[in-house]
Motif scaffolding. Structure first.
Motif: not given
Ligand SMILES: Cc1ncc(COP(=O)(O)O)c(C=O)c1O
Length: 354
Positions: A85-86, A181, A207, A183-184, A218, A111, A209-210
């Motif tokens: 996971g990140s 970061d 990541t 993530a999105y 993960r 975050y 995850s999204k």
């Molecule tokens: C801004 C941001 N960074 C990192 C993460 C971590 O993501 P993950 O650990 O699932 O890769 C999230 C998870 O919601 C996030 O919102």
């Protein structure tokens, strides 16, 4: 509390993850998961790993996965680090790259794991207020610091910082690490990965995850110049040499390689976001411009906590943050399928009519 705890544990304020309810039938719009499933190729790859080879440790360096990520981003494999996971990648980055005499800078609304890592690793931090319109002002980050970190697009606001502004930040901050970061980012922004070759202090985290719909697997990664990646590997190999199991390595590689699939589900989410934003505006909601798979919205009359509670009574869960006070009127709502967005809108219509 226990007398057996170390002093560090006594002083920790742990991160509180969004609720993962055990109840069936809820519309879950609270933790920014993807409403669509992962690529069928991911499922095949994961199933293929359910074999006798599970008795063997996985590849500690995740070499095939790193090569796949490197090919996708057109960088060298020595510029890629992968983690569980990140969140784990970020944790290692705080330890490896942001622990210095000077404070790390990050936005006051951001975050909420960042201050937690600072607490865990005893890193000094300074939060920088977002503007009135919830934007990051690069000029505020040009003072001496022990590193800079923020999500782009930011969470929970969804607001994107333009790549030109990131470049201005990098140019004005040559002496400490800038961690973006992302993530999105796949839901609407231009990645900073293209700047890594020119800026030795830039680390970009991502990541699966999204945008890849793989929160359950993960897998996260970082891209930076090899000297930054070396630092992350030093921490990883002082903590857990095998952070990604065989399922995660195989599934993540299949997902990266099937980029047409994950790009198509991102496009669906982005289209639904546009429709949801327009419909919420008609209901009188203010919605911040979002480049993410969630929106940040408030109603001029109805309180954020009350709206979240009323939605919950109708089996819809969204995220509400009590702190800081200036975001307590807002809800962060994950973009679901069109049917989920319709159900959300119907519920909000009924609630605001009361
Ligand atoms: C801004 C941001 N960074 C990192 C993460 C971590 O993501 P993950 O650990 O699932 O890769 C999230 C998870 O919601 C996030 O919102």
């Amino acid at each position: 509390m226990s007398r057996y705890w170390s002093a560090v544990v006594h002083g920790l304020t742990p991160y509180v993850p969004g609720e993962q309810p055990k109840l069936a039938g809820l519309i879950k719009l609270n933790t920014n998961e993807n409403p669509y499933g992962p690529s069928p190729r991911v499922l095949d790859a994961v199933r293929a790993e359910a074999a006798d080879t599970l008795r063997l440790y996985p590849d500690p360096g995740s070499d095939r996965l790193r090569a796949g990520i490197a090919a996708y981003h057109r960088v060298g494999a020595d510029q890629v680090f992968v983690g569980n996971g990140s969140d784990e990648v970020l944790g290692h980055a705080f330890m490896a790259l942001l622990k210095h005499e000077r404070p790390v800078l990050f936005p006051d609304i951001s975050y909420s794991f960042y201050p937690v890592y600072c607490g865990l690793y005893e890193i000094a931090a300074r939060t920088i207020p977002l503007s009135e319109s919830f934007e990051i002002r690069v000029d505020d980050y040009l003072e001496p610091n022990g590193g800079v970190i923020f999500p782009n697009p930011n969470a929970p606001t969804g607001r994107l910082l333009a790549r030109g502004e990131i470049e201005r930040l990098l140019a004005g901050n040559p002496d400490s690490v800038v961690l973006i970061d992302e993530a999105y980012i796949d839901f609407g922004g231009e990645s900073a990965v293209g700047l890594v070759a020119r800026y030795p202090q830039l680390l970009v985290t991502r990541t699966l995850s999204k945008s890849h719909a793989l929160a359950g697997l993960r897998v996260g990664y970082a891209i930076g110049q090899p000297h930054l990646i070396d630092a992350l590997n030093r921490v990883k190999d002082s903590f857990n040499s095998y952070p990604l199991d065989r399922f995660a390595q195989a599934g993540a590689l299949a997902s990266i390689e099937d980029h047409a699939y994950f790009e198509s589900i991102c496009a669906k989410v982005v289209a639904s976001r546009g429709r949801l934003v327009a419909a919420l505006a008609e209901l009188g909601f203010e919605v911040l411009p979002s480049a993410a798979n969630f929106i940040f919205t408030r109603h001029p009359v109805h309180d954020g906590a009350q709206l979240a509670a009323a939605l919950r009574e109708r089996s819809i869960i969204v995220r509400h943050f009590r702190n800081p006070a200036r975001i307590s009127a807002f809800l962060r709502i994950t973009i679901g399928t069109d049917a989920q967005c319709e159900a959300l809108l119907d519920a909000l219509k009924a609630i605001v009519a009361c």
